[in-house]
Design an enzyme around this catalytic site. Structure first.
Site, PDB file in Angstrom:
ATOM      1  N   LYS A   1     101.139  42.584 133.704  1.00  0.00           N
ATOM      2  CA  LYS A   1     100.251  41.426 133.553  1.00  0.00           C
ATOM      3  C   LYS A   1      99.448  41.553 132.269  1.00  0.00           C
ATOM      4  CE  LYS A   1     100.104  40.581 138.492  1.00  0.00           C
ATOM      5  NZ  LYS A   1      99.497  40.937 139.776  1.00  0.00           N
TER       6      LYS A   1
ATOM      7  N   GLN B   1      94.498  43.493 142.625  1.00  0.00           N
ATOM      8  CA  GLN B   1      95.881  43.887 142.874  1.00  0.00           C
ATOM      9  C   GLN B   1      96.022  44.359 144.325  1.00  0.00           C
ATOM     10  OE1 GLN B   1      98.514  43.595 140.616  1.00  0.00           O
ATOM     11  NE2 GLN B   1      99.744  44.084 142.413  1.00  0.00           N
TER      12      GLN B   1
ATOM     13  N   ASP C   1      94.919  33.276 141.478  1.00  0.00           N
ATOM     14  CA  ASP C   1      96.031  33.444 142.423  1.00  0.00           C
ATOM     15  C   ASP C   1      96.199  32.205 143.299  1.00  0.00           C
ATOM     16  OD1 ASP C   1      97.471  35.750 142.092  1.00  0.00           O
ATOM     17  OD2 ASP C   1      96.093  37.005 143.240  1.00  0.00           O
TER      18      ASP C   1
END
Lengths: 379, 379
Positions: free
Chosen positions: B132, B176, B199
């Site tokens: 990422k 995460q 997200d």
């Protein structure tokens, strides 16, 4: 929010069988009424004419869906679906709620309260509000009504909501829709605090309803009523093919989410669906909430399917003293000969909506007064 | 939240074609890449063996789904699906995002920032976070990483989230997963402020995604990537039958909601569905997100259907230097002979997820700096 330090909150059962509220039920003292064996097969008067009409397009509005060509012999050979008697179930639920409320008052001195805000002079809205008030009275819920003039400002409505949000004797707040056109409906609905949003329309509630492992604070009343009917009639949902017709925020979409939570395989049919009957005719359970009189014909229904009809549509009827009668989305005459169970209109889902509103108000009062409420339920 | 009084926010286009973000696009200066005519039909090497195997149960895990009995003549007569090249689309999207960010920086001096919180020493998690970060670097997004020890407290994580929530240079926050078992994942995820929840997993976002007339702040990355692929390949969704296999909160369910927002008729197939192939074989579009290697056989697919395979499943392969290879949920060899278009694994949906994360971060930076943002998008 008032929190009373008492174990009394443990003793109150929920009067719906919805799994989404099950977490609040520490134990359930009320035995649920079950109906399937008590319901005799439904036979209509011989003066009605039966017969499966030819397939119709979903666009056609059919005010009467029977065909006069069917012979008496056919009638005698036909079996009919069980009638899912929403009126009776709603009455039982109201009685269960009344028992709970009476016990709640005795044990902890709390009476659930529902506040309704009505703006303007629409006759239909006034009738709905009156019916809600009457239903509250029958079960012992305190109702609070604010009636504002059509030309009230949005700020006035918001002020009243704010007061009810802060009032510990109010556990549920309803804003009767539609609002006058100069008001922003979304702003006003968003102002109702989510712990008192007994309609269950807040996006956070809907999101939780959609997500596995999350629980909504409230399930919207009409879809909750549909599922409650299936539960009370012991109609299995898990593993079944279910089709919801209509995708409204207040019925179709949450009904689909509820069916999926109970492990049905769900399809949503809507105005853009080509050949809807191709899909509906595969369904074990159909919930129709589309507002099209008699749209779902007999040919749309799989033999033995269970049909829940949310539509309440007035159609012209010169023989009725009122000049019209109410029919559902489902062509009852045809579909009841193919299905195994069906809700009538009126007397099916209709009475369940207010019963579930009472159930949500009771649930809210229990939750607000429950010190041992799971953290997940506090937003 | 930092609001800069400038009209510059008007000039930034969104790099996804998602309708749910369209309201933010005041005008779009980037021409979307379209692919369908550029893609040649896919032909595999003759060393691979083809053939439709017999139907398999959904419970069987199939590590290789071709049958050795198919003759060369059959191969020559077969046509193959277009390959939907997610790797290439993701690359194009990254380039479009880089252009936007560069212009954003020039015009208003703002650089989007993404913060990632990693707890513990899981190698896979470290790899994901590294990827990422690398992707952020390629497009010009500032990335901020916090790496906490496995035995950190929940409070430490919450403190970092709180700082990032308040930091105007951070526009997206990712925690995460999975977190160490002593932490409450839901508490931690709920602490990320919804305006930075790139997200898109917050129930309020999901609720808005489910509701007509509402717009989510962010669409979850993987399902957004699936729909983006359909858009970029000009695959029509409206009025189509779509089946989503799998009902997870992060892919299946939001993918179904997105398809429905675009007027598909959607069914969700899951582990409790009986005869899933009966339903999938009626679908014009299948999105599979179930994590079962090669579960969707050729016989499950309607000729001409479009197949989006989210599954990335390692299966043993002694011929591979790593001892395994990656396959999707869809049996590629069989299904690509029946479908009209298909995503490969790897190189299909996979690269799209990070591209959509970058897209959401850019979107967030634009929204946070957009004074004329619609009120609906401010929670």
């Amino acid at each position: 929010m008032v929190l009373i330090d008492t174990a009394a909150s443990m003793i109150f059962a929920d009067c719906s069988s919805s799994s989404s509220t099950a977490r609040l039920l520490l134990f359930n003292t009320t035995k649920l009424q079950k109906y399937p064996d008590n319901i005799s097969l439904f036979r209509r008067s011989n003066s009605l004419q039966f017969g499966i009409s030819s397939r119709s397009s979903s666009r056609t509005i059919i005010t009467h869906c029977s065909s006069p060509s069917t012979s008496a012999i056919q009638i005698n050979n036909e079996t009919f679906a069980k009638v899912i008697d929403g009126k009776r179930v709603a009455k039982d639920i109201r009685e269960e709620i009344a028992v709970e409320i009476s016990r709640m008052q005795e044990e902890i001195g709390i009476v659930p309260g529902l506040a309704v805000i009505l703006v303007g002079d629409r006759k239909d809205s006034a009738t709905y509000v009156r019916n809600k008030k009457k239903a509250c009275d029958t079960v012992g819920i305190n109702s609070y009504e604010v009636h504002l003039a059509e030309d009230s400002t949005e700020e006035e409505v918001l002020n009243h909501i704010s007061k009810f949000n802060d009032d510990p004797s109010v556990h549920g707040i309803l804003v009767q829709l539609p609002l006058p056109s100069h008001m922003n409906e979304q702003n006003i609905l968003n102002a109702v605090c989510i712990e008192k949003d007994v309609d269950g329309f807040h996006p956070l509630n809907i999101g939780r309803l959609a997500m596995r492992g999350r629980e909504p604070l409230f399930v919207p009343c009409t879809p909750k009523g549909c599922i409650e009917l299936l539960h009370r009639y012991d109609i299995p949902i898990k593993g079944k093919r279910a089709v919801v017709i209509g995708r409204s925020n207040i019925v179709g979409m949450p009904a689909a989410l509820l069916l999926q939570r109970e492990d049905a395989t769900v399809s949503i049919v809507h105005s853009r669906t080509k050949n809807p009957e191709e899909i509906t005719s595969q369904a074990d359970i159909i919930i129709s909430a589309v507002g099209q009189p008699n749209m779902v014909r007999g040919s749309w229904v799989k033999p033995g399917a269970v049909l829940i009809d949310v539509g309440i549509n007035p159609v012209e009827d010169p023989e009725s003293p009122r000049g019209y009668r109410l029919v559902g989305d489902i062509c009852y005459e045809e579909a009841s000969k193919v299905a195994s169970a069906i809700t009538p209109v009126p007397g099916g889902v209709g009475p369940m909506t207010i019963a579930m509103l009472l159930s949500n108000t009771l649930l809210s009062a229990k939750r607000i007064n429950n010190l041992r409420m799971p953290a997940e339920n506090i937003v």
